[in-house]
Design a protein around this motif. Structure first.
Motif, mmCIF file in Angstrom:
data_model
loop_
_atom_site.group_PDB
_atom_site.id
_atom_site.type_symbol
_atom_site.label_atom_id
_atom_site.label_comp_id
_atom_site.label_asym_id
_atom_site.label_seq_id
_atom_site.Cartn_x
_atom_site.Cartn_y
_atom_site.Cartn_z
ATOM 1 N N VAL A 95 30.171 26.845 11.669
ATOM 2 C CA VAL A 95 29.258 28.020 10.892
ATOM 3 C C VAL A 95 28.288 28.544 11.902
ATOM 4 C CG1 VAL A 95 28.126 28.969 9.130
ATOM 5 C CG2 VAL A 95 29.691 27.158 8.690
ATOM 6 N N VAL A 96 28.348 29.744 12.254
ATOM 7 C CA VAL A 96 27.293 30.324 12.959
ATOM 8 C C VAL A 96 26.520 31.274 12.156
ATOM 9 C CG1 VAL A 96 26.783 31.916 15.105
ATOM 10 C CG2 VAL A 96 28.953 30.384 15.048
ATOM 11 N N TYR A 97 25.173 30.818 12.110
ATOM 12 C CA TYR A 97 24.537 31.421 11.193
ATOM 13 C C TYR A 97 23.032 32.089 11.802
ATOM 14 C CZ TYR A 97 21.952 27.047 11.137
ATOM 15 O OH TYR A 97 21.218 25.890 11.305
ATOM 16 N N LYS A 98 22.494 32.903 10.827
ATOM 17 C CA LYS A 98 21.073 33.475 11.610
ATOM 18 C C LYS A 98 20.050 32.414 10.855
ATOM 19 C CE LYS A 98 22.160 38.256 11.542
ATOM 20 N NZ LYS A 98 21.789 39.548 11.047
ATOM 21 N N LYS A 99 19.452 31.994 11.605
ATOM 22 C CA LYS A 99 18.478 30.836 11.405
ATOM 23 C C LYS A 99 17.207 31.361 10.510
ATOM 24 C CE LYS A 99 16.307 30.367 15.816
ATOM 25 N NZ LYS A 99 16.148 29.529 16.973
ATOM 26 N N GLN B 269 20.621 36.594 20.881
ATOM 27 C CA GLN B 269 21.357 35.699 20.566
ATOM 28 C C GLN B 269 20.716 34.403 20.146
ATOM 29 O OE1 GLN B 269 24.920 36.087 20.898
ATOM 30 N NE2 GLN B 269 24.303 37.983 20.905
ATOM 31 N N SER B 270 19.698 34.397 20.463
ATOM 32 C CA SER B 270 18.676 33.070 20.241
ATOM 33 C C SER B 270 18.165 32.824 18.682
ATOM 34 C CB SER B 270 17.522 33.064 21.091
ATOM 35 O OG SER B 270 16.576 33.986 20.712
ATOM 36 N N ASP B 271 18.483 33.925 17.925
ATOM 37 C CA ASP B 271 18.428 33.783 16.548
ATOM 38 C C ASP B 271 19.421 33.261 15.808
ATOM 39 O OD1 ASP B 271 20.032 35.935 16.527
ATOM 40 O OD2 ASP B 271 19.136 37.072 14.963
ATOM 41 N N THR B 272 20.195 32.698 16.405
ATOM 42 C CA THR B 272 21.585 32.000 15.695
ATOM 43 C C THR B 272 21.569 30.561 16.060
ATOM 44 O OG1 THR B 272 23.241 32.605 17.443
ATOM 45 C CG2 THR B 272 23.127 34.163 15.470
ATOM 46 N N GLU B 273 22.148 29.825 15.031
ATOM 47 C CA GLU B 273 22.553 28.399 15.342
ATOM 48 C C GLU B 273 23.747 28.184 14.756
ATOM 49 O OE1 GLU B 273 19.864 25.296 14.973
ATOM 50 O OE2 GLU B 273 18.157 26.603 15.623
ATOM 51 N N THR B 274 24.282 27.003 15.367
ATOM 52 C CA THR B 274 25.693 26.456 14.912
ATOM 53 C C THR B 274 25.532 25.193 14.484
ATOM 54 O OG1 THR B 274 26.755 27.917 16.656
ATOM 55 C CG2 THR B 274 27.958 26.339 15.805
ATOM 56 N N ILE B 275 26.193 25.143 13.224
ATOM 57 C CA ILE B 275 26.394 23.634 12.563
ATOM 58 C C ILE B 275 27.824 23.594 12.250
ATOM 59 C CG2 ILE B 275 26.113 24.641 10.315
ATOM 60 C CD1 ILE B 275 24.934 22.192 9.296
ATOM 61 N N THR B 276 28.494 22.231 12.515
ATOM 62 C CA THR B 276 29.647 21.654 11.998
ATOM 63 C C THR B 276 29.541 20.828 10.941
ATOM 64 O OG1 THR B 276 30.260 21.874 14.511
ATOM 65 C CG2 THR B 276 31.630 20.487 12.948
ATOM 66 N N ILE B 277 30.227 20.908 9.841
ATOM 67 C CA ILE B 277 30.284 20.402 8.562
ATOM 68 C C ILE B 277 31.749 19.843 8.255
ATOM 69 C CG2 ILE B 277 29.850 20.691 6.319
ATOM 70 C CD1 ILE B 277 28.335 23.254 6.726
#
Length: 126
Positions: free
Chosen positions: A69-73, A24-32
């Motif tokens: 957006v949840v994405y793989k960093k 789970q730690s390989d993802t991040e979330t961004i709000t645009i």
């Protein structure tokens, strides 16, 4: 049951939980912040962003015009995601919409597209 069995089960459980947390730690979330207008925008943005490399999910909130957006960093980053949204035809925070893509949007999806005739299009579906 004996202590060895419980120790083995406990160890296996720790390994599984550790693997899950690590995965789970390989993802991040961004709000645009976007220039979205309607349900048609929502469908276009979520579909387009969902096709981007590394994107696990993309959900547009039409009430506040933000895309989460949840994405793989290790596969993408916020700059690439904002540029991808721009290339779909929408503003993405401080990245202006790609002019060519914006011109291809239906009138209702352009900025103020639901304000042009004085009618309330808040429940307008395409």
């Amino acid at each position: 049951m004996n202590k060895k069995f419980f120790a083995a089960v406990f160890s296996a459980l720790i390994i599984v939980i550790s693997g899950y947390v690590f995965a789970q730690s390989d993802t991040e979330t961004i709000t645009i912040k976007t220039s979205s207008q309607c349900e048609m925008c929502k469908k276009r943005i979520e579909k387009g962003m969902g096709l981007e490399k590394g994107v696990k999910s993309a959900v547009l909130n039409l009430d506040n015009h933000t895309l989460t957006v949840v994405y793989k960093k290790d596969k993408t980053n916020p700059e690439v995601l904002r540029k991808a949204l721009s290339n779909i035809g929408y503003d993405a925070d401080d990245v202006a919409a790609n002019e060519k893509a914006y011109k291809k949007l239906p009138d209702c999806c352009k900025k103020g597209g639901h304000d042009h005739d004085g009618h309330d299009h808040s429940n307008h579906k395409h």
